[in-house]
Design a protein around this motif. Structure first.
Motif, PDB file in Angstrom:
ATOM      1  N   SER A 285       1.055  -0.909   0.053  1.00 10.85           N
ATOM      2  CA  SER A 285      -0.103   0.027  -0.050  1.00 10.85           C
ATOM      3  C   SER A 285       0.849   1.171  -0.037  1.00 10.85           C
ATOM      4  N   ALA A 286       0.921   2.090  -0.957  1.00 13.04           N
ATOM      5  CA  ALA A 286       1.532   3.329  -1.089  1.00 13.04           C
ATOM      6  C   ALA A 286       1.265   4.278  -0.155  1.00 13.04           C
ATOM      7  N   THR A 287       0.090   4.371   0.322  1.00 13.99           N
ATOM      8  CA  THR A 287      -0.453   5.233   1.518  1.00 13.99           C
ATOM      9  C   THR A 287       0.171   4.885   2.800  1.00 13.99           C
ATOM     10  N   ASN A 288       0.456   3.642   3.054  1.00  7.82           N
ATOM     11  CA  ASN A 288       0.796   2.967   4.400  1.00  7.82           C
ATOM     12  C   ASN A 288       2.118   2.743   4.596  1.00  7.82           C
ATOM     13  N   TYR A 289       3.084   2.567   3.089  1.00  6.39           N
ATOM     14  CA  TYR A 289       4.298   2.393   3.336  1.00  6.39           C
ATOM     15  C   TYR A 289       5.216   3.002   4.598  1.00  6.39           C
ATOM     16  N   TRP A 290       5.027   4.280   4.435  1.00  2.41           N
ATOM     17  CA  TRP A 290       6.108   4.913   5.485  1.00  2.41           C
ATOM     18  C   TRP A 290       5.420   4.743   6.783  1.00  2.41           C
ATOM     19  N   SER A 291       4.042   4.936   7.009  1.00  2.63           N
ATOM     20  CA  SER A 291       3.559   4.799   8.014  1.00  2.63           C
ATOM     21  C   SER A 291       3.891   3.444   8.760  1.00  2.63           C
ATOM     22  N   ASP A 292       3.664   2.483   8.257  1.00  3.20           N
ATOM     23  CA  ASP A 292       4.203   0.994   8.701  1.00  3.20           C
ATOM     24  C   ASP A 292       5.489   1.176   8.918  1.00  3.20           C
ATOM     25  N   CYS A 293       6.589   1.668   8.310  1.00  3.57           N
ATOM     26  CA  CYS A 293       7.894   1.793   8.785  1.00  3.57           C
ATOM     27  C   CYS A 293       8.249   2.642  10.190  1.00  3.57           C
ATOM     28  N   LYS A 294       7.444   3.642  10.104  1.00  4.32           N
ATOM     29  CA  LYS A 294       7.317   4.179  11.337  1.00  4.32           C
ATOM     30  C   LYS A 294       6.513   3.390  12.574  1.00  4.32           C
ATOM     31  N   LYS A 295       5.756   2.817  12.370  1.00  4.96           N
ATOM     32  CA  LYS A 295       4.902   2.055  13.429  1.00  4.96           C
ATOM     33  C   LYS A 295       5.991   0.752  13.909  1.00  4.96           C
ATOM     34  N   TYR A 296       6.655   0.314  13.101  1.00  5.01           N
ATOM     35  CA  TYR A 296       7.341  -0.907  13.438  1.00  5.01           C
ATOM     36  C   TYR A 296       8.986  -0.296  13.557  1.00  5.01           C
TER      37      TYR A 296
END
Length: 613
Positions: A285-296
């Motif tokens: 998901s392009a919109t969730n790529y960086w937010s996932d990286c930050k989350k984990y």
């Protein structure tokens, strides 16, 4: 007295002859890069030598890591946390379960499942008793799905509940195979009842044994099952880890499918062999790529070319993205967006080139824009990957009167080949489950009688500094949305739908996009082609990425005087509305899943990037 002047004149003459003075510049520019790469390549080979000496395999190395740090996180997945101990216990239970069902070393089992930690546990557990897992592309349906299962000689199929419909459509053809439905209560409960002890069969598995099949499209049409041994897997994952200078503390983000080598080997291998934590996503998901990286709290991750373009497309210019990612590994990052991408997101990219089964693997470690890797021009005797002269249209090697090939000069496009050398991890070619398909990828008598080289099927260019740049893909395949598409497979499907009408499929470039979109030229001199039937048939028989994005209707296909199809001519004209005067052109509107007329306005919008396909 004359000695030094004469020596100076001789030295100058030597350097001027054949521009040898350029080597001073070449060494000045490349020596730091080459020394760094040489040191890391030595570390990689020492690690592989240690594994060989100790007769290690993937499950053995992983079990040691699980014993060393059982509570460390192996996978983050959605809201789940999987420790190394949890993954070890489940994989052991899976090994005991399939052993109790009579499966043994050398058997193969097909795995059709979405991204999730249990995916890794399943094939890891099977590997502990020597069973090979065939990692099926989850986009496949109908004949291509059936073929993938059969070509790997599978005795059973493990599939997720989401794929029940696809499996039921070919159930008559695979009724002799044992079925296991992951997610069903009976299957899950039976696994949980098994002992979680380390299976003794692990000791009988050797480094050269097959561990998985990963599918790759080639000129033969249907998917080919590439053989991946334990050693091959270790080399791929180890190469990424060591050449990209990763540490065991890096947290790796992986949104790529686990049936691909990028997701299933490069990414997952970091956990299985080096103790890294993997943040796993079910689907990119392009919109969730960086937010996932930050989350984990990810520090590294992977990509394919399209991912980079999508990430830039959803980014708001002028805004800063919060994340801790320092490095991204992948392939397909277009030179046109390279600097924009790394400057926007503040990462270093390690662009690599290679195939699951091939031995022509390269990596770019110094961020040279557009380069897919390098080999020092003075070191090809150590790493024998080279470009040879080939026919521009067919990609076939050009041979001299002795029947041998010749190497390309710097900046001359050529076919990339790698010398096959057994018992050397970086130079092996294990081939495919189908021996005939294996032989087709081997070039013999290349530089001397009796030698053998792996044919990559790709045309690249090497500059004087040793950097390689991708130019084109030869043969009847093209790459679209990160997937290889075999034109002969698509042509066969079209022919079955439209029956007696001739059709040819090829890839065409769309400005601003990675790879080539599929286009089909279909003969319809009677003007009775049913476009609705064609679209419906393609949707039912092909994965979405393989459906031709453009159609060209013709009265006849262009042929040479010797009745050879002029596919190159069709490719050059592409879907150009202005060049094709009869305007019998259509495009696939994915929103309504139908073919619609390609008008001048729509063509302009596609070319200018206003309409996305």
């Amino acid at each position: 007295m004359l000695f030094w002047p004469v020596l100076l004149i001789l030295l100058v003459t030597y350097l001027l002859n054949n521009r040898r003075y350029r080597w001073i510049y070449i060494l000045y520019k490349t020596l730091p890069r080459d020394l760094t790469a040489g040191y890391r390549f030595l570390k990689l080979n020492l690690r592989l030598s240690k594994w060989k000496r100790n007769r290690e395999t993937i499950p053995k190395v992983f079990s040691q890591l699980a014993e060393k740090h059982p509570d460390k996180v192996a996978f983050y997945f959605e809201e789940e946390t999987w420790t190394f101990e949890k993954l070890e216990r489940l994989s052991n239970q899976i090994a005991h379960y399939f052993k109790s069902k009579g499966y043994k070393k050398g058997d193969s089992v097909a795995l059709l499942l979405d991204n999730r930690p249990e995916y890794v546990a399943l094939w890891l557990g099977l590997s502990k008793i020597g069973v090979i897992s065939a990692l099926i592309n989850t986009n496949l349906v109908a004949d291509s799905l059936f073929h993938s299962i059969i070509v790997a000689h599978c005795k059973a199929l493990i599939y997720g509940t989401d794929f029940s419909k696809a499996v039921s459509e070919i159930s008559d053809k695979i009724k002799d195979l044992e079925h296991f439905e992951f997610g069903s209560k009976s299957f899950d409960d039976e696994i949980k009842m098994q002992p979680s002890t380390y299976p003794e069969e692990v000791e009988s598995v050797e480094l050269q044994d097959k561990v998985i099949y990963i599918y790759t499209s080639g000129t033969t049409g249907l998917p080919k099952a590439a053989v991946v041994s334990h050693l091959r897997y270790m080399y791929a994952a180890g190469g990424a880890h060591i050449l990209a200078n990763l540490s065991s503390e890096d947290v790796f983000y992986n949104p790529l499918p686990l049936y691909h080598s990028a997701g299933g080997m490069i990414a997952v291998g970091q956990a299985l062999l080096f103790g890294n934590t993997i943040a796993l996503r079910k689907k990119f998901s392009a919109t969730n790529y960086w937010s996932d990286c930050k989350k984990y709290n990810c520090t590294t991750g992977n990509y394919i070319g399209e991912i980079c373009r999508y990430l830039l497309a959803v980014h708001k210019p002028g805004t800063k993205v919060e994340h801790n990612v320092k490095k991204l590994l992948g392939n397909g990052l277009r030179p046109q967006i390279w600097n924009n991408f790394i400057n926007t997101f503040g990462v270093q990219v390690y662009e690599f080139y290679g195939s699951t089964e091939g031995n022509s693997n390269l990596i770019n470690i110094d961020n040279t824009v557009g380069a897919v890797g390098f080999v020092p021009r003075y070191a090809d005797f150590i790493y024998s990957v080279i470009l040879i002269r080939c026919d521009e249209n067919s990609g076939e090697p050009l041979r001299n009167k002795e029947g041998l090939c010749s190497a390309c000069q710097p900046d001359e496009p050529g076919l990339l080949v790698g010398k096959i050398q057994k018992k050397m991890a970086h130079a092996e070619f294990s081939g495919y489950a189908d021996e005939k398909a294996t032989e087709k990828k081997v070039l013999r008598d290349v530089f001397e009688k009796g030698d053998a080289y792996f044919n990559s099927g790709d045309v690249l260019i090497q500059d004087e500094l040793g950097n390689y740049f991708f130019k084109d893909r030869t043969g009847d395949t093209f790459r679209w949305k990160g997937e290889n598409v075999a034109t002969s497979e698509v042509e066969a499907v079209i022919s079955n739908i439209v029956e007696l009408k001739d059709a040819v499929v090829y890839g065409v470039q769309i400005p601003g996009t990675e790879g080539r979109a599929g286009m089909a030229a279909i003969v319809d001199s009677d003007n009775n082609l049913d476009l609705e039937k064609l679209a419906s048939g393609l949707r039912s028989k092909l994965p979405g990425y393989a459906i031709p994005m453009f159609l060209r209707i013709m009265d006849s296909l262009p042929m040479t005087g010797t009745f050879k199809l002029k596919k190159v001519e069709l490719q050059k004209e592409g879907f150009d509305y202005y060049a094709i005067k009869d305007h019998r052109l259509y495009f696939y509107n994915a929103k309504v899943a139908e073919y619609e007329g390609l008008t001048q306005e729509i063509y302009d919008d596609i070319v200018n990037g206003k309409m996305k396909l």
